[in-house]
Design an enzyme around this catalytic site. Structure first.
Site, PDB file in Angstrom:
ATOM      1  N   ASP B 181     -11.004  20.152  19.486  1.00 44.46           N
ATOM      2  CA  ASP B 181     -11.273  19.186  20.553  1.00 44.46           C
ATOM      3  C   ASP B 181     -10.155  19.363  21.571  1.00 44.46           C
ATOM      4  O   ASP B 181      -9.063  18.852  21.381  1.00 44.46           O
ATOM      5  CB  ASP B 181     -11.286  17.777  19.980  1.00 44.46           C
ATOM      6  CG  ASP B 181     -11.347  16.698  21.055  1.00 44.46           C
ATOM      7  OD1 ASP B 181     -11.489  17.023  22.244  1.00 44.46           O
ATOM      8  OD2 ASP B 181     -11.218  15.512  20.701  1.00 44.46           O
ATOM      9  N   GLU B 213      -6.693  14.857  29.267  1.00 36.36           N
ATOM     10  CA  GLU B 213      -7.950  14.154  29.010  1.00 36.36           C
ATOM     11  C   GLU B 213      -7.756  13.083  27.952  1.00 36.36           C
ATOM     12  O   GLU B 213      -8.292  11.981  28.043  1.00 36.36           O
ATOM     13  CB  GLU B 213      -9.022  15.166  28.563  1.00 36.36           C
ATOM     14  CG  GLU B 213     -10.448  14.606  28.501  1.00 36.36           C
ATOM     15  CD  GLU B 213     -10.843  14.014  27.157  1.00 36.36           C
ATOM     16  OE1 GLU B 213     -11.941  13.455  27.069  1.00 36.36           O
ATOM     17  OE2 GLU B 213     -10.043  14.082  26.184  1.00 36.36           O
ATOM     18  N   GLU B 214      -6.981  13.422  26.931  1.00 26.22           N
ATOM     19  CA  GLU B 214      -6.840  12.531  25.767  1.00 26.22           C
ATOM     20  C   GLU B 214      -6.092  11.239  26.093  1.00 26.22           C
ATOM     21  O   GLU B 214      -6.106  10.296  25.316  1.00 26.22           O
ATOM     22  CB  GLU B 214      -6.110  13.266  24.629  1.00 26.22           C
ATOM     23  CG  GLU B 214      -6.863  14.483  24.080  1.00 26.22           C
ATOM     24  CD  GLU B 214      -8.076  14.112  23.230  1.00 26.22           C
ATOM     25  OE1 GLU B 214      -8.358  12.908  23.086  1.00 26.22           O
ATOM     26  OE2 GLU B 214      -8.740  15.037  22.738  1.00 26.22           O
ATOM     27  N   ASP B 236     -17.415  19.315  26.150  1.00 28.20           N
ATOM     28  CA  ASP B 236     -16.511  18.652  25.223  1.00 28.20           C
ATOM     29  C   ASP B 236     -17.118  18.721  23.830  1.00 28.20           C
ATOM     30  O   ASP B 236     -18.090  19.445  23.623  1.00 28.20           O
ATOM     31  CB  ASP B 236     -16.254  17.200  25.681  1.00 28.20           C
ATOM     32  CG  ASP B 236     -14.861  16.714  25.286  1.00 28.20           C
ATOM     33  OD1 ASP B 236     -14.369  17.107  24.207  1.00 28.20           O
ATOM     34  OD2 ASP B 236     -14.256  15.934  26.050  1.00 28.20           O
TER      35      ASP B 236
END
Lengths: 336, 356, 348
Positions: B181, B213-214, B236
């Site tokens: 991920d 992004e996280e 994703d």
């Protein structure tokens, strides 16, 4: 009646097509310019008769809360999730319309006879609820439905009581009706109307619309919760039906610009239009997204009080709707 | 790309370190692969990697497509050096403290330090404590140094990554490891770029490996504003099926990428992707997304005057652990579907996106 | 450690006192803005205010442009209802803990003062907003309405106190940042290596709103928030390696931003070069204007300088005078560093 027609249409966030088309149909034949964008916002320009030099935008959202099919069971039942904020306790034993063909469906539950005494005390969880369209199995259901199909409440707008209306999606078809009335009437000041999408999933349409239109002043015309009901203390009622449009000073998304807040009060007092304050600071509105657009926009909110908002059946008073039109018009005349 | 090459690619990307906010090594790895297939590669002010490939568009007004996958991974950060030299830490991104006890880690201090996440010994725990999940404040990183030694090597704010090399499963064609991920998505970008190397396409294409992004879709926010693409596809991961989980929450490994539908996604883009999958016999799945701010597509759609967006998600088991697992078939399918999509675009399609 | 100029400290103490005692809940920052504009206008080339009420104070100069942001607003309450007996019902503005308000004095823009108390409760955990009311001593609804309307805002009413090297007041978050910027601006020499804009932002406490539009308008090349941060040096405090009196904190991370590594390193190098004490800060909750600035437009490399502060969002926020002085010095030196032009971003 405009609101009746608009509120009966399905328009769950991301699928506002039917509402947009109905509004465009109304716009035809009047001297108005409009365009759509890639999210589906409908942006309308009224040239107006005044000499207004300020760019003013009125916003109302076309979308409503609803449901979406997330998987199809072997038995033909549909699993779903809410789109926008819905209290799942209101869903059981309701009628819905599924997909663009609006096929009927019902939300059933385990019969009370089959529930153990302790189960009866608990509300139904989302995972216990299914939409039944009467299909015999998955194959038959898939002829009508796929993953991602939108589902809206099925409540016909009905007049009742002392000038009240009962129906779905008043939040915010009421605002759409107000904007349409101001757009379609002859004369009046120039303004831009943004019929926005996806308010219920995060004020998304308004953000983009405001970036495009670059207003200096903006007013979101909303429907807001009225809790003037038994067992709620007066100080927690937020707004009351029949007391006129509710002027917001603050919600979760915005601290209303003081100039607009005062302007609305003055406009109401001057024209002797009844109004009230929205005595509650929760909830978000398109105004929050608009205020933070580009270099910042002076923004405010005025709303039609509405009971049982975000449920399959809400209630408003026609006089409040009409007074909202008057208040917004008076504010526009003073501002634009 | 051949299956063996894809396997090496995704394992190399998984191995690279790129915790949100410090993605340089991972970006460099992605850049080495992408630059072979594109016109130009650069990093923007926030660190997003952008690889640009010009379209073939005789006499046509140009338009652009952005394909976006995030390069950052979750990790940890040192918050305090304790008396005995143990390091206290906090998560960067959505990290589950329950996976941490006994986890080998690397602390990125003045030098790279090996360490392990430690917790109170089990025989010292009360019955009640044993039943509770580990919390960050109960955990620490042991780097085998005293406080004085540690202070010479480590500062507050130094990053901690998992020491977890990827694993090629021998039963079947799956890969397991950390940060799939969304290195899986980045790998799909490379596969797509390779597919397009010798193909004609009208669109100018930005391959974007987005950062942060996280921690809140931050890199995609500024990349979308800066590039102003006419349309975008985010790539994703989504949850892969596993015992005890049922649809709609999970997707089959090997069943192909999940195409998302819902308010976040432009219906014409979703329809085009599904049509191409059908025509090319790529297996796909369908994911209903009711409007959750989960992927880069969420911020891209509302950038400036609005950017039509779509989302392809690669099924991934055990998300946000060090043993995330995916199927190579899904990865290859995703890259090929993206390439088919890019080739299918023309000016009239793009212009139609604002017509509702 | 370098000894700080005594005269300047006294002058600055007066500035801090004036700023923290001013009225300025989010959305009603005018009084603070006027005060700051008056104090800073002689130190800069020009000032202006935008639609949301942010104050910009600019020292013109060559590129790159540095933006320093400290927020003017403070937490407070807003009146939602006036009952028949003249009691006011209130809702929070920003992160206000209801139990910290009980017995506190609050004041409105027009000077009306009152105290907060609660309805009958059985346990402290029942103490939530619906149970609280604000009593302004009005004999009835009509008397209350003479002074107060629904939608009026109030903030804490507490004097500034110098505890002997440590300052205690309400609204230290973030008037102390405002004071630091005003003082830093005053000290800057006539010629600077690059342009600087000091932004005094609005509505930070309700979601970094002012900084969002300010950064969009300004398009800076680098952004710096100057705000308070939490500390881990009080009894049984959460794990955090920031203490009062150890110097300003250079932020690494909070919930809103991962500070740009190059910005952070340049600040650290500057502190070390000038022997200014500093700490490194990892804040596990809370955000600052840097969170909004770094995501503006195509992105702005950003960092933050924090003044360690105990009891943030309480009536008695406490900072250390030495930390304040060193924050001024650090910012002054940071502005005198010749910042590189950032990457063009376009790659063209």
């Amino acid at each position: 009646m405009l609101l009746e027609k608009l509120s009966n249409l399905p328009g769950v966030s991301g699928n506002e097509k039917a509402v947009r088309e109905a509004i465009i149909e109304q716009l035809q034949g009047h001297a108005l310019e409009w365009q759509t964008d890639t999210l589906g916002n409908l942006l309308v320009r009224k040239k107006g008769s005044g000499s207004g030099s300020r760019r003013v935008m009125l916003a109302a959202h076309m979308d409503e809360v609803g449901l979406m099919v997330t998987s199809i069971e072997k038995s033909g039942h549909l699993k779903f999730r809410p789109v926008g904020g819905i209290d799942s306790r209101v869903l059981v034993s309701k009628r819905v319309r599924v997909g663009d063909d609006r096929i009927p469906g019902v939300i059933g539950s385990k019969a009370i006879h089959l529930q153990k005494p302790e189960e009866r005390l608990k509300p139904f969880e989302l995972d216990q609820l299914y939409i039944d369209i009467g299909a015999r199995n998955k194959d038959e259901a898939e002829k009508h439905v796929q993953i991602g199909t939108y589902v809206s409440f099925d409540t016909a707008c009905t007049p009742f009581g002392d000038g009240c209306l009962r129906g779905k999606a008043f939040d915010d078809r009421a605002g759409c009706a107000v904007l349409l009335e101001l757009l379609l009437e002859k004369g009046g000041p120039a303004f831009d109307a943004a019929f926005t999408v996806q308010e219920e999933v995060g004020l998304r349409g308004a953000r983009v619309a405001s970036y495009t239109l670059q207003p200096q002043y903006a007013l979101a015309v909303e429907a807001t919760a009225a809790a003037d009901t038994p067992d709620t203390e007066k100080e927690r009622s937020a707004t009351m039906l029949g007391s006129g449009p509710a002027i917001s000073f603050m919600d979760r998304s915005i601290i209303v610009n003081r100039e607009i807040f005062k302007g609305l009060i003055e406009a109401g007092e001057k024209a002797k239009i009844p109004f009230q304050f929205r005595r509650f600071t929760g909830g978000g509105t398109d105004a929050g997204a608009i205020a933070l657009s580009r270099e910042g926009v002076k923004a405010g909110v005025v709303a039609v009080p509405c009971r049982y908002i975000h449920s399959p059946c809400s209630v408003l008073k026609k006089s409040d709707l009409q007074h909202t039109v008057s208040l917004v018009r008076a504010w526009l005349e003073a501002t634009a | 790309m051949k299956e063996e090459e894809v396997k090496e690619l995704v394992m190399e990307l998984s191995f690279a370190v790129g915790i949100s906010g410090s993605e340089e090594s991972a970006t460099a790895a992605a850049s080495r692969h992408l630059e072979r297939y594109v016109t130009r590669v650069w990093r923007d002010r926030l660190g997003n990697l952008i690889a640009f490939k010009e379209g073939d568009k005789p006499g046509e007004e140009p338009f652009s497509l952005a394909l976006v996958a995030h390069i950052d991974e979750i990790g940890a950060m040192v918050t305090k050096i304790e008396e005995g030299g143990a390091l206290r830490f906090t998560g960067v991104g959505g990290i589950d403290p329950r996976i941490l006890p006994g986890q080998p880690v690397e602390v990125h201090g003045r030098t790279l330090l090996k360490g392990v996440v430690g917790a109170k010994a089990p025989h010292l725990l009360s019955e009640k404590e044993r039943r509770e999940a580990s919390k960050f404040e109960d955990l620490f990183i042991d780097i085998g140094l005293t406080k004085e030694q540690a202070e010479k090597q480590v500062r507050i704010g130094d990053l901690v990554s998992f020491d977890a090399p990827p694993l090629a499963m021998t039963a079947g064609k799956n890969i397991a490891g950390k940060s799939l991920d969304d290195r899986a998505g980045v790998a799909a970008l490379v596969i797509c770029a390779a597919e397009l190397a010798a193909a004609r396409h009208r669109a100018n294409i930005y391959f974007v490996a987005s950062v942060q992004e996280e921690v809140g879709l931050r890199g995609a926010t500024t990349a979308a504003y800066g590039l102003v693409p006419d349309l975008a596809v985010a790539i994703d991961v989504t949850h892969g099926e596993a015992p005890g989980l049922t649809p709609p929450d999970v997707f089959e490994l090997g069943g192909g990428p999940a195409i998302a539908v819902g308010p976040n996604f432009h219906p014409a883009l979703t329809a085009r992707l599904e049509e191409l999958a059908r025509d090319n016999r790529f297996s796909i799945q369908r994911e209903a997304d009711t409007g959750v701010p989960g992927t880069d597509a969420w911020v891209i759609q509302v950038s400036r005057e609005g950017i039509p967006a779509a989302l392809l998600s690669i099924p991934l088991r055990y998300m946000h652990t060090t043993v995330e697992m995916l199927s190579l078939d899904d990865l290859i399918n995703t890259g090929r579907l993206l390439a088919a999509f890019a080739r299918s675009l023309d000016r009239p399609f793009v212009e139609g996106l604002a017509c509702f | 450690m370098k000894k700080f100029n005594e005269v300047a400290i006294n002058k600055m103490e007066t500035l801090i006192k004036e700023l923290v005692e001013a009225y300025g809940p989010s959305g009603e920052e005018a009084a603070v803005r006027e005060l700051i504009e008056e104090k800073i206008k002689d130190s800069v080339d020009r000032t202006f205010t935008d639609n949301l009420g942010n104050l910009f104070a600019i020292r013109e100069g060559a590129a790159p442009l540095l933006m320093f942001s400290a927020h003017m607003d403070e937490i407070g309450v807003i009146v939602t209802h006036i009952d028949d007996n003249g009691f006011l019902r209130i809702a929070p503005i920003g992160g206000v803990a209801p139990h910290l308000l009980v017995g506190q004095r609050l004041s409105f823009k027009n000077g009306v003062t009152g105290t907060v108390y609660h309805e009958k409760i059985k346990a402290l955990k029942e103490l939530d907003w619906p149970k609280l009311y604000l009593d302004i001593g009005a004999a009835g609804a009509a008397a209350a309405r003479e002074h107060i309307r629904i939608g009026d805002m109030a903030c804490l009413h507490q004097p500034f106190v110098n505890l002997g090297g440590r300052y205690m007041a309400k609204a230290m978050d973030d008037r102390i940042g405002c004071a630091v910027l005003v003082e830093a601006a005053r000290r800057l020499p006539g010629s600077l290596p690059q342009g600087v804009c000091f932004v005094f932002s609005v509505q930070e406490e309700v979601g970094l709103r002012g900084a969002t539009t300010a950064a969009y308008r300004l398009e800076p090349d680098y952004g710096f928030a100057v705000d308070v941060t939490l500390v881990g040096d009080t009894p049984e405090a959460p794990l955090m390696a920031v203490s009062l009196g150890q110097g300003p904190a250079i932020k690494v991370k909070d919930r809103s931003v991962l500070c740009h590594p190059r910005v952070r390193e340049l600040m650290i190098e500057t502190a070390e070069k000038h022997k200014i004490p500093y700490q490194l800060e990892v804040l596990e909750r809370g955000g600052t204007d840097a969170g909004a600035i770094h995501l503006s437009r195509e992105g702005v490399p950003s960092g933050a300088i924090s003044i360690p502060c105990r009891y943030v969002h309480s009536p008695s926020e406490m900072v250390d005078a030495g930390d304040v002085a060193h924050a001024v010095e650090l910012i002054e030196k940071i502005i005198m560093v010749s910042w590189p032009l950032p990457d063009s971003g376009s790659g063209a």
